[in-house]
Design an enzyme around this catalytic site. Structure first.
Site, PDB file in Angstrom:
ATOM      1  N   GLU A  44       1.067  -1.282   0.008  1.00 32.46           N
ATOM      2  CA  GLU A  44       0.083  -0.053   0.090  1.00 32.46           C
ATOM      3  C   GLU A  44       0.908   1.425   0.030  1.00 32.46           C
ATOM      4  O   GLU A  44       1.750   1.139   0.765  1.00 32.46           O
ATOM      5  CB  GLU A  44      -0.871  -0.047   1.102  1.00 32.46           C
ATOM      6  CG  GLU A  44      -2.044  -0.711   1.394  1.00 32.46           C
ATOM      7  CD  GLU A  44      -2.929  -0.716   2.389  1.00 32.46           C
ATOM      8  OE1 GLU A  44      -2.630   0.486   3.037  1.00 32.46           O
ATOM      9  OE2 GLU A  44      -3.694  -1.545   2.914  1.00 32.46           O
ATOM     10  N   GLU A  55      -6.138   8.690  10.135  1.00 30.25           N
ATOM     11  CA  GLU A  55      -4.720   8.461  10.546  1.00 30.25           C
ATOM     12  C   GLU A  55      -4.205   8.988  11.971  1.00 30.25           C
ATOM     13  O   GLU A  55      -4.504  10.025  12.334  1.00 30.25           O
ATOM     14  CB  GLU A  55      -3.560   8.985   9.651  1.00 30.25           C
ATOM     15  CG  GLU A  55      -3.863   8.667   8.008  1.00 30.25           C
ATOM     16  CD  GLU A  55      -3.925   7.163   7.568  1.00 30.25           C
ATOM     17  OE1 GLU A  55      -3.612   6.313   8.338  1.00 30.25           O
ATOM     18  OE2 GLU A  55      -4.409   7.009   6.544  1.00 30.25           O
TER      19      GLU A  55
END
Length: 257
Positions: A44, A55
């Protein structure tokens, strides 16, 4: 068979995440083929964004470092084109809906396909809105990866029935980041998916140790690790290739037994 299907056909998949351009794109270009050689089955690549809502602090800081080093979407496309000359490892972009819209959805997905990206993960796009991108992804042969979370419950069946590539099972609530324990009932989530569709399930968010990876690989087809790898990039900077590859070798051997 797509590159992603082939990766899961070989057995349990280890899926590391790095932020493209952290510490800079020259290192990303070295890192991806090296990670593939070390045992990464799918990689990824995060596209740095100034407001990455899913995040934790580790990846937020990586995004800031990548942006500060001059990373842009166009430069990432160029870097991936060069990476593709060195490795055939399946690659997924992880990004947010806003940067795609700002860039132009069709232009973004077309460029991603042309440089050799296999899949797209958009964590802030609800399942109900996937038609914003799905038809374009289909047009260019990119899998739009579906995410399910512990809160998805009754929606898991609907999400799974339309999923492609693999299902990204979010193991715990909140943002990404290393956790001591993974508490959600992963087994049930995976069972619900498999009851709806025969598709690989990969677990991410919070996994950092070989022990966690080994345990969770009993239930899932793949293990996704981000923050623990991004921490190594932060710690070692331009010397991060070998420490990251060493970590990948450890994690891969934990899940393949």
């Amino acid at each position: 068979m797509s590159r992603i299907s082939e990766a899961f056909a070989k057995g349990k998949a280890f899926i590391p995440f790095i932020t493209a351009g952290d510490p800079d794109l020259a290192i990303t270009e070295q890192l991806v083929p090296a990670m593939a050689k070390a045992g990464a089955d799918i990689i990824e690549l995060g596209i740095p964004f100034s407001d990455p809502v899913a995040e934790g602090i580790v990846i937020q800081e990586a995004d800031q470092r990548a942006l500060a080093s001059g990373t842009t979407a166009d430069k990432i496309f160029e870097t991936v084109t060069r990476i593709r000359q060195k490795t055939n490892v399946p690659l997924a972009f992880m990004t947010y809906i806003n940067p795609i819209f700002v860039y132009g959805s069709e232009r973004f997905i077309k460029n991603a396909a042309e440089c050799g990206i296999d899949a797209l993960i958009v964590p802030d796009m609800p399942f109900e809105e996937k038609d914003e991108l799905h038809p374009i992804c289909q047009k260019y042969g990119i899998d739009l990866i579906s995410l399910i979370a512990p809160t998805s419950k009754e929606r898991i069946t609907a999400i799974a029935s339309e999923a492609e590539g693999f299902v990204y099972c979010v193991s715990s609530m909140g943002v990404t980041g290393v956790r001591k324990e993974i508490t959600s009932d992963i087994k049930d989530m995976v069972s619900l998916v498999k009851d709806s569709k025969d598709i690989p399930c990969a677990i991410g968010f919070g996994i950092s140790t070989p022990e966690q990876a080994k345990e969770l690989s009993n239930y899932a087809d793949g293990i996704i690790v981000g923050s623990a790898i991004v921490k190594l990039a932060a710690m070692h900077g331009k010397d991060c290739v070998e420490p990251i590859c060493s970590y990948i070798r450890q994690m891969k051997s934990a899940i393949t037994g």
